[in-house]
Design an enzyme around this catalytic site. Structure first.
Site, PDB file in Angstrom:
ATOM      1  N   LEU A 122      56.729   1.044  49.945  1.00 17.94           N
ATOM      2  CA  LEU A 122      56.871   0.388  48.657  1.00 17.94           C
ATOM      3  C   LEU A 122      56.041  -0.889  48.730  1.00 17.94           C
ATOM      4  O   LEU A 122      56.113  -1.610  49.727  1.00 17.94           O
ATOM      5  CB  LEU A 122      58.334   0.037  48.359  1.00 17.94           C
ATOM      6  CG  LEU A 122      59.314   1.207  48.207  1.00 17.94           C
ATOM      7  CD1 LEU A 122      60.716   0.673  47.934  1.00 17.94           C
ATOM      8  CD2 LEU A 122      58.884   2.142  47.096  1.00 17.94           C
ATOM      9  N   ASP A 123      55.260  -1.172  47.696  1.00 19.49           N
ATOM     10  CA  ASP A 123      54.433  -2.372  47.764  1.00 19.49           C
ATOM     11  C   ASP A 123      55.303  -3.624  47.714  1.00 19.49           C
ATOM     12  O   ASP A 123      56.499  -3.575  47.438  1.00 19.49           O
ATOM     13  CB  ASP A 123      53.367  -2.364  46.667  1.00 19.49           C
ATOM     14  CG  ASP A 123      53.939  -2.422  45.258  1.00 19.49           C
ATOM     15  OD1 ASP A 123      54.736  -3.339  44.978  1.00 19.49           O
ATOM     16  OD2 ASP A 123      53.592  -1.564  44.435  1.00 19.49           O
ATOM     17  N   LYS A 124      54.682  -4.745  47.979  1.00 17.52           N
ATOM     18  CA  LYS A 124      55.402  -6.017  48.122  1.00 17.52           C
ATOM     19  C   LYS A 124      56.219  -6.372  46.894  1.00 17.52           C
ATOM     20  O   LYS A 124      57.292  -6.986  46.987  1.00 17.52           O
ATOM     21  CB  LYS A 124      54.400  -7.131  48.426  1.00 17.52           C
ATOM     22  CG  LYS A 124      54.999  -8.419  48.918  1.00 17.52           C
ATOM     23  CD  LYS A 124      53.897  -9.363  49.364  1.00 17.52           C
ATOM     24  CE  LYS A 124      54.472 -10.636  49.956  1.00 17.52           C
ATOM     25  NZ  LYS A 124      53.400 -11.557  50.433  1.00 17.52           N
TER      26      LYS A 124
END
Length: 254
Positions: A122-124
């Site tokens: 999951l991206d930041k």
């Protein structure tokens, strides 16, 4: 003492392993350090001191209920699966600057072999359900496109939906910028004028954000609610995690 080699149902294929090798792979220290700890009575199995570091035991799933190290239940043996409620600002990486998903785990778990890895990323800026495991076969089964494991996201958009997005995402014809292979069909459920729940069966780079960009919109907030039939518990706070039982892991493929 020669510990029993019996194991609970579901663990019968697991082979016995030397104590020093097992605990070394779980991050407790070198073989020499574990041998010293055992001689000092720091390791117990079924309530009895396990002083021989060369003793072979079965690393079954019930081991934390049977073994202690320095008076505390031993960590789960290899094959563990964690569910983390990933907060915003946390990165799915071992090396990047800032807060990492691995920082919330016990420090010695960074020394485990096999290593613990995220199941996809999951991206930041994305929050929600994130799985981690040291089981490489399981990891690849979950992320393999051939398994068609559903990932469900809730998106908050910058602008209201226009009405054409559901058909576009379901068509199987949408090609993301910079790619030449169409996306698999996805299911869009509107949630109010600027909210949407999207179910995808792939895990391409920033896929959900890029899908809405292709539809002329921008994702302001993104949260993963579900993987397969496994949902994020309501009582699991952002940044908190828990171990999954085998039956819960099976829900990923339900």
């Amino acid at each position: 003492m020669k510990p029993p080699s019996s194991s609970p149902k579901g663990d019968r294929a697991i082979k016995n392993v030397r104590l020093d090798r097992l605990l070394g792979g779980m991050g407790y220290g070198s073989r020499q350090e574990i041998a010293k700890l055992a001689k000092l009575g720091g390791i117990t199995l079924d309530g009895r001191d396990l002083t021989d570091a060369s003793a072979r035991i079965a690393p079954t799933s019930d081991l934390p209920d049977r073994m202690t190290v320095d008076g505390r239940p031993v960590d789960p043996p290899p094959g563990l699966v964690l569910l983390l409620n990933k907060p915003i600002g946390m990165t799915c990486s071992h090396k990047e600057d800032g807060l990492l998903v691995y920082d919330v785990l016990p420090p010695r778990w960074r020394r485990r072999d096999p290593a613990i890895s995220t199941v996809g990323r999951l991206d930041k800026a994305t929050t929600g359900l994130l799985l981690l495991t040291d089981d490489g076969d399981l990891l690849h089964r979950i992320i393999s496109p051939r398994r068609h494991v559903a990932k469900v996201y809730r998106a908050t958009l910058a602008r209201p939906l226009e009405g054409h997005e559901a058909a576009l995402f379901a068509s199987g014809d949408l090609v993301l910028e910079g790619e030449d292979k169409p996306l698999a069909p996805a299911v869009l459920e509107p949630i109010g004028p600027t909210g949407a729940r999207l179910t995808v069966h792939e895990g391409r780079y920033h896929q959900v954000r890029r899908m809405f960009a292709a539809a002329g919109n921008h994702v302001e907030a993104l949260h993963r609610e579900r993987v397969g039939a496994l949902t994020l518990p309501d009582d699991l706070a952002p940044g908190a995690w828990r171990l999954l039982a085998p039956g819960e892991v099976d829900r990923v493929f339900a």
